[in-house]
Design an enzyme around this catalytic site. Structure first.
Site, PDB file in Angstrom:
ATOM      1  N   CYS A  81       0.840  -1.215   0.000  1.00 51.34           N
ATOM      2  CA  CYS A  81       0.000   0.000   0.000  1.00 51.34           C
ATOM      3  C   CYS A  81       0.866   1.253   0.000  1.00 51.34           C
ATOM      4  CB  CYS A  81      -0.926   0.023   1.211  1.00 51.34           C
ATOM      5  SG  CYS A  81      -1.469  -1.595   1.735  1.00 51.34           S
ATOM      6  N   HIS A 329      -8.890   4.209  -1.333  1.00 52.78           N
ATOM      7  CA  HIS A 329      -7.546   3.649  -1.233  1.00 52.78           C
ATOM      8  C   HIS A 329      -7.238   2.767  -2.443  1.00 52.78           C
ATOM      9  CE1 HIS A 329      -3.880   2.163   0.321  1.00 52.78           C
ATOM     10  NE2 HIS A 329      -4.327   1.191   1.094  1.00 52.78           N
TER      11      HIS A 329
END
Lengths: 379, 136
Positions: A81, A329
């Site tokens: 991420c 996200h």
């Protein structure tokens, strides 16, 4: 050699059924190039984690060619991420090393596969041999930290829940956000349990999106932009991928190290930051991120948010974009979104909540805090 | 999903609860690394972790990943100074932070080949039931 951001671009974040990886990368990337007056980049760095969901690797060449820059050096950077922030770190280093114009694109297409497949792949950011083999989801790993943090520091469910309320309040005004919906505290703390104690509204959505930052060396800046934003520092730090061999489960050491180094390089401290985008994949991640940036003592951030701190008007204002909770996200793109958002705040043209800012910071976290990039920007 | 090959490769280590101990600073290192993450020393020795310990934190996962039970109950337990992750396969209803746990063999998931596999897992040792002690 100073480095500035001379162009930015981003797509709306969401479940973007009609756009593929290359479409997203082109929309964000070409917008950033357009801002420079169509100046061709000398290299392209792509931040991405899971393009394999689209059966597409080799993103550097794919995107360089598709955008019209066949022949230009280009490659993908992966740090779970934290891929977007890592791509910024690499792009920044390339400019410092003498490549004068570098386009950094973060892109992610998570909805190309059924959600269970995407959920399983996201868990690949954990330690396969010592964690994943036992079956924790990525939410589950963060839940282990959240329970420990709340218990150790006496943080209530209501205090943790206020994070999501603030993020949705902010993101409601961001036209690029994935979830533009205000929520109240009761909705957050009564939402379905995903991985106890993480509830639905503690978690970010699964998003598609792309963002781009055009970096230029100092001697190119005046030619390419009337509103450059200077990169004061980029600092990456790592921790164990597993959470097991860490001394503490109530803090993210790599985020702390990355922030400290970024502050040192930029010659500023937490008190100088007007606006920050921190990485709240889950409420707990946001809270630990705020503490790592030095905006709150360890154990105090959730309580401060509950008391109304860090909202628009406060210094620092945290996540005026709505953060990962509301903006969304798109994992490998998130770190680039954050830098774009902070750049736009410093330029004064962010289309959502505006923060009058001289100094801004972006914190992008990979894994459960194992790969963190902190970027500090100033006008 | 893991595979037979990957599990076989570490079977001795998994089943023997193997960890490392740093000869310089004395810290227990788990999972194993090629250097002590706390002092940097490469002078490490293999140790077997004790089979009893206490729960540090846990989660009940209602949206498990493919190949694992619903719900998947995961705990991090302190076993002799090491933090070890494992599924809780017995006594999950009595799971709290600080609960005493014992390592048992549990069926935890399926491999990519579709085979069920066993791993060290945790049983919550109840205060109420009589203590059976170590069974190995």
């Amino acid at each position: 050699m100073r480095v500035a951001v001379v162009g930015v671009g981003m797509t709306k974040v969401g479940r973007l059924v009609d756009k593929s990886i290359r479409d997203l990368a082109a929309e964000a990337g070409l917008k950033a190039i357009e801002e420079t007056g169509w100046e061709p980049p000398e290299a392209i760095v792509v931040g991405n984690m899971l393009s394999s969901l689209s059966e597409q690797e080799n993103l550097g060449a794919l995107i360089a060619d598709y955008l019209g820059y066949r022949g230009v050096p280009a490659f993908k950077v992966e740090a779970a991420c934290g891929s977007g922030g890592a791509a910024i770190a690499v792009g920044y280093s390339l400019v410092r090393a003498g490549i004068r114009r570098v386009l950094v694109i973060g892109v992610e297409k998570l909805t190309e596969a059924p959600t269970p497949v995407t959920t399983r792949r996201l868990a690949w950011a954990s330690d396969a041999d010592y964690e994943l083999v036992h079956g924790p989801s990525f939410a589950g790993l963060n839940a282990l930290l959240m329970r420990h943090y709340m218990s150790k520091h006496g943080v209530s469910r209501e205090e943790m829940g206020s994070w999501a309320v603030l993020m949705h309040e902010n993101g409601y005004r961001n036209p690029y956000a994935h979830i533009r919906k205000k929520v109240d505290l009761q909705t957050v703390i009564n939402s379905p349990v995903i991985a106890d104690p993480i509830r639905l509204f503690d978690a970010c959505p699964i998003s598609d999106g792309a963002a781009a930052v055009y970096l230029a060396a100092e001697d190119e800046v005046r030619r390419l932009s009337d509103t450059p934003v200077w990169v004061a520092a980029v600092a990456n730090a790592t921790d164990a991928v597993d959470v097991l061999s860490r001394k503490y489960l109530d803090r993210l050491e790599a985020a702390i190290m990355s922030a400290r180094e970024a502050y040192r390089l930029a010659g500023v401290g937490p008190g100088d930051v007007d606006v920050a985008e921190v990485h709240d994949a889950y409420s707990i991640t946001g809270v630990l991120g705020v503490e790592a940036m030095g905006f709150a003592e360890i154990g105090k951030a959730a309580k401060l948010v509950h008391e109304g701190r860090f909202a628009p008007g406060d210094k620092p204002t945290i996540n005026p974009s709505g953060g990962l909770k509301s903006r969304g996200h798109p994992v490998g793109a998130t770190g680039v979104y954050q830098v774009v958002e902070v750049v736009m705040q410093l330029r004064g043209d962010f289309p959502g909540i505006k923060v009058a800012a001289e100094v801004g910071a972006a914190q992008n976290v990979g894994g459960v805090g194992s790969n963190v990039t902190t970027t500090i920007l100033r006008r | 999903m893991t595979s037979v090959q990957r599990l076989w490769r570490r079977a001795r280590e998994y089943l023997g609860l193997k960890a490392l101990k740093c000869r310089r600073c004395g810290e227990v290192i788990y999972p194993p690394k090629r250097a002590c993450p706390y002092c940097g020393s490469r002078d490490l020795e293999e140790v077997a972790l004790p089979r009893r310990g206490k729960v540090i934190t846990y989660t009940v996962i209602n949206v498990p990943i493919e190949g694992f039970p619903k719900p998947t109950v995961i705990a991090v337990a302190d076993l002799g100074g090491a933090k070890v992750m494992a599924q809780v396969v017995e006594g999950a209803e009595e799971l709290v932070e600080g609960a005493e746990v014992e390592v048992v063999l549990g069926k935890v998931g399926r491999t990519v080949e579709g085979l069920e596999y066993y791993m060290p897992a945790l049983r919550v040792v109840s205060d109420k039931s009589p203590d059976e002690g170590d069974t190995d």
